[in-house]
Design an enzyme around this catalytic site. Structure first.
Site, PDB file in Angstrom:
ATOM      1  N   CYS A  81       0.865  -1.032   0.189  1.00 23.05           N
ATOM      2  CA  CYS A  81      -0.069  -0.145  -0.104  1.00 23.05           C
ATOM      3  C   CYS A  81       1.047   1.371  -0.047  1.00 23.05           C
ATOM      4  CB  CYS A  81      -1.186   0.412   1.248  1.00 23.05           C
ATOM      5  SG  CYS A  81      -1.596   1.583   2.179  1.00 23.05           S
ATOM      6  N   CYS A  84       0.314   3.837   2.815  1.00 21.46           N
ATOM      7  CA  CYS A  84       0.838   3.250   3.260  1.00 21.46           C
ATOM      8  C   CYS A  84       2.240   4.319   4.288  1.00 21.46           C
ATOM      9  CB  CYS A  84       0.426   2.151   4.248  1.00 21.46           C
ATOM     10  SG  CYS A  84      -0.920   1.330   4.386  1.00 21.46           S
TER      11      CYS A  84
END
Ligand SMILES: [Zn+2]
Length: 159
Positions: A81, A84
């Protein structure tokens, strides 16, 4: 403690958390309020790293987050991600700034989907602040440092 001893503005209150040693994975119960005294693992004597996000095993969620005496900010993330990854340095800095009062933890939602679904995680990163073992505030998506601080004040406001 004598009757006339006035509590300081920042009373040193024991705030125990149960965490695995990053090196040997032994569970240690440590006092977050004494983070500045550099606690060490009771098993391997290496330092318990409290000034950076700690990696959580899903199996440890109950004792490490729900059972913590200190607020815990959990970053529900995944390795693939992008947002993230953008959050990582922000969380590192947040953990450093609040070392000794707030625990910052990371949970890999790919490895622990059951924990992610328990908290209704639909997008990552999701940041949930737990106070006294219960969710107090959350943010979804990568957010700047200021929004993390807002999360704290929101949680304080709700108690
Ligand atoms: Zn150890």
């Amino acid at each position: 403690m004598s009757a006339e001893s006035t509590a300081a503005t920042e009373p040193t209150r024991a705030a125990h958390v149960t965490l695995r040693c990053a090196f040997c994975r032994t569970l240690n119960r440590i006092d977050l309020g004494r983070a500045d005294q550099k606690p060490r693992c009771a098993h391997c004597s290496r330092p318990m790293l409290l000034d950076r996000p700690v990696r959580l095993e899903g199996d440890d969620f109950e004792r490490s987050v729900v059972g913590a005496e200190a607020p815990v900010l959990v970053d529900f993330y995944a390795d693939w991600c992008g947002p993230c990854k953008m959050m990582a340095p922000v969380l590192d800095e947040f953990a450093r700034r609040h070392a000794g009062s707030i625990l910052v933890a990371k949970l890999d939602t790919d490895r622990w989907p059951d924990v992610a679904s328990r908290f209704g995680i639909r997008g990552i990163p999701t940041l949930i602040l737990f106070v006294d073992g219960a969710e107090a505030a959350r943010e979804t998506g990568a957010v700047p440092a200021g929004r993390l601080e807002e999360l704290l004040s929101r949680a304080e406001g709700s108690t």
